[in-house]
Design a protein around this motif. Structure first.
Motif, PDB file in Angstrom:
ATOM      1  N   THR A 127       4.949  -4.783   1.254  1.00  0.00           N
ATOM      2  CA  THR A 127       4.799  -3.471   0.632  1.00  0.00           C
ATOM      3  C   THR A 127       3.497  -3.419  -0.153  1.00  0.00           C
ATOM      4  O   THR A 127       2.752  -2.441  -0.094  1.00  0.00           O
ATOM      5  N   THR A 128       3.229  -4.464  -0.905  1.00  0.00           N
ATOM      6  CA  THR A 128       1.959  -4.590  -1.628  1.00  0.00           C
ATOM      7  C   THR A 128       1.488  -6.030  -1.541  1.00  0.00           C
ATOM      8  O   THR A 128       2.252  -6.937  -1.219  1.00  0.00           O
ATOM      9  N   GLY A 129       0.227  -6.247  -1.847  1.00  0.00           N
ATOM     10  CA  GLY A 129      -0.328  -7.591  -1.863  1.00  0.00           C
ATOM     11  C   GLY A 129      -0.899  -8.005  -0.524  1.00  0.00           C
ATOM     12  O   GLY A 129      -0.922  -7.234   0.445  1.00  0.00           O
ATOM     13  N   ARG A 167      -4.139   6.455   6.790  1.00  0.00           N
ATOM     14  CA  ARG A 167      -5.051   6.336   5.650  1.00  0.00           C
ATOM     15  C   ARG A 167      -4.949   4.993   4.939  1.00  0.00           C
ATOM     16  O   ARG A 167      -5.768   4.677   4.079  1.00  0.00           O
ATOM     17  N   ARG A 168      -3.932   4.194   5.306  1.00  0.00           N
ATOM     18  CA  ARG A 168      -3.722   2.881   4.716  1.00  0.00           C
ATOM     19  C   ARG A 168      -3.533   2.955   3.201  1.00  0.00           C
ATOM     20  O   ARG A 168      -3.996   2.099   2.446  1.00  0.00           O
ATOM     21  N   TRP A 218       4.004   8.599   7.269  1.00  0.00           N
ATOM     22  CA  TRP A 218       3.275   7.971   8.375  1.00  0.00           C
ATOM     23  C   TRP A 218       1.778   8.169   8.225  1.00  0.00           C
ATOM     24  O   TRP A 218       0.995   7.236   8.414  1.00  0.00           O
ATOM     25  N   TRP A 219       1.360   9.370   7.871  1.00  0.00           N
ATOM     26  CA  TRP A 219      -0.060   9.693   7.730  1.00  0.00           C
ATOM     27  C   TRP A 219      -0.701   8.857   6.617  1.00  0.00           C
ATOM     28  O   TRP A 219      -1.778   8.291   6.788  1.00  0.00           O
TER      29      TRP A 219
END
Length: 421
Positions: free
Chosen positions: A103-105, A38-39, A32-33
């Motif tokens: 998830t990515t992109g 922190r993205r 979660w952190w």
């Protein structure tokens, strides 16, 4: 030059099968952190496999529902997205509609988006149809005056006037889809996203929905449409995207994409083994064993001939009153011809798996890609049904010497004459 309204770059979506958490509270807190605060990337994500739905799931396995998707959509384009069940089409639309996060992109969009992804999308079951219309319009950024101006059109199109002030939890799936589509279409989004959910509606509504989307496309608005109905895709869309196992296989003119999809999902050998194909219909005591074309290549004007063999799954059992049905379909799965031995009063029986049933057809088909659907019945019992199982190509010989055969519409070369009397 048209403006880009959707830009997708390196888009991927990873799912973990079975367990949702990492297995410990400390790791869940760390995830979660890292991801929410922190993205950063998920520190517990492992390299996943491609989404092959034919393989058995392993608990805790990571699977890429989509991987490295890249393409752009221009304003006013109507894009058909096609692929097998489980290929990733619906996941892509959910990402575009912000139902789930990648998830990515990244996905960049310009303009209001309205989406119809599944029955009841965006509807609160305890709220009435009227309340849900206003809620959806508000979410899209419209004020009450704008929504009220469209209300009568929405209700008329959906055909739910009698139930407008009834909670939508009491609606049938067909009513819910009709209202959901009407809301998405009439509230004038710049981008309309529609999944296969339209198939839930009756034929009249499906036709209305396709016509409405065609009308929307003429007003320079963008549509992304997922469907297994190739005729609808062909008639509505100009461009196509073919998705396979979570990745884009091809992008291009919709006719070319449909042809590639149909070809990749059918057997094109002169002889096709049909025993290993998965069946969803039929009792299965007697099944299609193989189909073999005779006198290849298939050329129009020349007899189309193939041989069928059957296999009994019950030892020493004989079958009478066979009905062997064959449908010849074009590349859009429209039925061109439907053949059966009962149409010509031909009685057939089966008492030997070595028996051969030969089919001969006068071939007036135009050049192109076709496929066969096979149906088998004994007396009143359906034994086997295989849809679009064998693909074949027809080569052109222009059998009647037409001046310009390419100008002839449809799927057959008719033999005709025009004379002045």
């Amino acid at each position: 030059m048209s403006e880009t309204v959707i830009k997708i770059e390196n888009l991927s979506k990873l799912y973990r099968l079975g367990e949702v958490g990492t297995g410990s509270f400390a790791h869940d807190l760390n995830r979660w952190w890292q991801t929410k605060v922190r993205r950063k990337e998920d520190p517990y994500t492992r390299i996943g496999s491609k989404n092959d739905r034919t393989k058995k799931a392993v608990k805790g396995e990571h699977v890429w529902a989509l991987q490295d998707i890249n393409f752009e959509v221009k304003q006013g384009e109507v894009i058909g997205i096609i692929g097998k069940n489980g290929a990733g089409k619906s996941t892509l639309l959910k990402l575009l509609s912000r139902v789930t996060a990648p998830t990515t992109g990244s996905i960049k969009t310009k303009g209001r988006i309205a989406s119809l992804l599944e029955v009841g999308t965006g509807f609160h079951p305890e709220m009435t149809g009227r309340e849900n219309i206003f809620m959806n319009g508000t979410i899209m950024g419209m004020n009450r005056h704008e929504i009220r101006a469209k209300l009568d059109e929405i209700v008329e199109f959906a055909g739910v006037a009698k139930y407008l002030d009834t909670p939508t939890k009491r609606y049938s799936s067909g009513m819910t889809v009709r209202l959901g589509f009407a809301v998405a279409a009439f509230l004038e989004p710049e981008i309309l996203i529609v999944d296969e959910v339209l198939a839930v509606g009756d034929l009249e509504f499906q036709k209305k929905a396709i016509n409405k989307m065609a009308e929307i496309s003429k007003s320079n608005r963008t549509i992304l449409f997922v469907s297994h109905n190739m005729s609808s895709i062909r008639n509505l869309c100009q461009e196509g995207v073919l998705i396979e196992n979570g990745s884009i296989k091809s992008i291009g003119r919709v006719e070319h994409i449909i042809a590639e999809y149909i070809t990749s999902n059918n057997n094109s050998d002169s002889s096709s083994d049909l025993v290993s194909i998965h069946r969803d219909q039929g009792e299965g005591n007697l099944i299609f064993k193989s189909l073999e074309f005779v006198d290849l290549p298939v050329v129009n004007g020349k007899k189309l001939k193939f041989q069928i063999r059957l296999k009994s799954m019950v030892a020493k059992k004989n079958y009478k009153e066979l009905d062997i049905g064959i449908a010849i379909n074009d590349m859009y799965n429209n039925c061109i011809n439907h053949l059966s031995n009962r149409f010509i009063y031909k009685e057939l029986t089966h008492d030997n798996d070595h028996a051969v049933y030969e089919v001969t057809v006068d071939n007036y088909l135009k050049p192109g890609e076709y496929n066969l659907t096979l149906f088998l019945r004994t007396k009143d019992t359906v034994q086997d049904f295989l849809e679009n199982v064998v693909n074949f190509s027809v080569e052109d010989s222009n059998p009647y010497g037409y001046h310009d055969s390419q100008q002839i519409k449809g799927s057959i070369y008719p033999h005709f004459e025009i004379n002045k009397l």
